[in-house]
Scaffold this motif. Sequence first.
Motif, mmCIF file in Angstrom:
data_model
loop_
_atom_site.group_PDB
_atom_site.id
_atom_site.type_symbol
_atom_site.label_atom_id
_atom_site.label_comp_id
_atom_site.label_asym_id
_atom_site.label_seq_id
_atom_site.Cartn_x
_atom_site.Cartn_y
_atom_site.Cartn_z
ATOM 1 N N HIS A 181 11.315 -2.815 -1.029
ATOM 2 C CA HIS A 181 10.440 -1.529 -1.282
ATOM 3 C C HIS A 181 11.409 -0.698 -2.439
ATOM 4 O O HIS A 181 12.228 -0.969 -2.811
ATOM 5 C CB HIS A 181 10.530 -0.438 -0.109
ATOM 6 N N ASP A 182 10.348 0.378 -3.159
ATOM 7 C CA ASP A 182 10.993 1.232 -4.194
ATOM 8 C C ASP A 182 11.243 2.487 -3.312
ATOM 9 O O ASP A 182 12.055 3.184 -3.753
ATOM 10 C CB ASP A 182 9.884 1.312 -5.219
ATOM 11 N N VAL A 183 10.458 2.766 -2.365
ATOM 12 C CA VAL A 183 10.648 4.083 -1.575
ATOM 13 C C VAL A 183 10.382 3.876 -0.121
ATOM 14 O O VAL A 183 9.472 2.954 -0.112
ATOM 15 C CB VAL A 183 10.073 5.151 -2.455
ATOM 16 N N GLN A 184 10.813 4.642 0.744
ATOM 17 C CA GLN A 184 10.466 4.731 2.088
ATOM 18 C C GLN A 184 10.132 6.146 2.594
ATOM 19 O O GLN A 184 10.568 7.163 1.914
ATOM 20 C CB GLN A 184 11.843 4.134 3.079
ATOM 21 N N ILE A 185 9.150 6.123 3.446
ATOM 22 C CA ILE A 185 8.600 7.521 3.958
ATOM 23 C C ILE A 185 8.565 7.515 5.470
ATOM 24 O O ILE A 185 8.486 6.352 6.175
ATOM 25 C CB ILE A 185 7.098 7.564 3.362
ATOM 26 N N PRO A 186 8.578 8.525 6.010
ATOM 27 C CA PRO A 186 8.327 8.643 7.503
ATOM 28 C C PRO A 186 6.986 8.465 7.727
ATOM 29 O O PRO A 186 6.058 8.675 7.143
ATOM 30 C CB PRO A 186 8.904 10.102 7.833
ATOM 31 N N GLY A 187 6.932 7.839 8.961
ATOM 32 C CA GLY A 187 5.570 7.826 9.671
ATOM 33 C C GLY A 187 5.498 6.391 10.510
ATOM 34 O O GLY A 187 6.433 5.681 10.863
ATOM 35 N N SER A 188 4.279 6.310 10.888
ATOM 36 C CA SER A 188 3.926 5.146 11.895
ATOM 37 C C SER A 188 3.066 4.242 11.273
ATOM 38 O O SER A 188 2.054 4.486 10.681
ATOM 39 C CB SER A 188 3.579 5.805 13.255
ATOM 40 N N ALA A 189 2.891 2.976 11.920
ATOM 41 C CA ALA A 189 2.166 1.840 11.463
ATOM 42 C C ALA A 189 0.763 2.174 12.269
ATOM 43 O O ALA A 189 0.439 1.493 13.104
ATOM 44 C CB ALA A 189 2.469 0.664 11.975
ATOM 45 N N LEU A 190 0.025 2.798 11.553
ATOM 46 C CA LEU A 190 -1.275 3.299 12.121
ATOM 47 C C LEU A 190 -2.303 1.938 12.284
ATOM 48 O O LEU A 190 -3.072 1.798 13.264
ATOM 49 C CB LEU A 190 -2.103 4.247 11.318
ATOM 50 N N TRP A 191 -2.116 1.060 11.333
ATOM 51 C CA TRP A 191 -2.895 -0.128 11.380
ATOM 52 C C TRP A 191 -2.640 -1.115 12.504
ATOM 53 O O TRP A 191 -3.557 -1.882 12.868
ATOM 54 C CB TRP A 191 -2.705 -0.961 10.000
ATOM 55 N N LEU A 192 -1.723 -0.717 13.277
ATOM 56 C CA LEU A 192 -1.194 -1.406 14.445
ATOM 57 C C LEU A 192 -1.921 -0.815 15.596
ATOM 58 O O LEU A 192 -1.907 -1.291 16.899
ATOM 59 C CB LEU A 192 0.110 -1.787 14.661
#
Length: 216
Positions: A181-192
């Motif tokens: 990756h180039d950058v990471q962000i907080p969050g959850s895998a909504l697609w799952l």
Amino acid sequence: MSLAVRSARRVMLVPPLFDEMNRMRKMLVDVMRSLHALEISSFLPDLPGTNESLAALEEITLSDWQKAVQACAQQHQISHIASFRGGALAVAEMQRADHWILSPVKGATILRTMMRTRVAADREAGQNTSLAALAELARTGPLELAGNIIGSGLFAQLEAAQIAELKSQRIVRLDSDDKPHDVQIPGSALWLRAEPDDDPVMSSAIAQDIAAWMGQ
């Protein structure tokens, strides 16, 4: 859908594919609203064969999606494109654009996930289906997967579709994902998720990162 402001900064969002789009729709709308607050215009087109499109999905191919997205960007004179998950496959030929991409995924991975859902549903209905059998059916005619009627052309192209290496790209992943990756962000895998959901923290982080990327 579009949200416009009096600004020279404009971005086209390319949605995830199939049921992932349904799970992430609220999040995408929230991203667009956050971009609007940051004085960035955005719009989210429907891919041919999806949502309000008059075309039948079973007649659509990945090439059709790629041509449609490219035509849309040219019509609106867009050079910045933010694609999500499988949406990245629809922009794979657009080397001249600047790309922001969230958690890109291969076409075969998308198909395999939907095929496993079909196998599980068939098993509950007392039918014995396998991934190999579904793949064979898809090569000879339309196949129903997760409520989508997918033609043999689209199935074959997705099966072979890899994550493109674009000249100007920013690969964004969740902070729980250790893939390149180039950058990471907080969050959850909504697609799952089993049902559509949102994540205000992730939506805000996405909009902020797109704004930073466009300001470079």
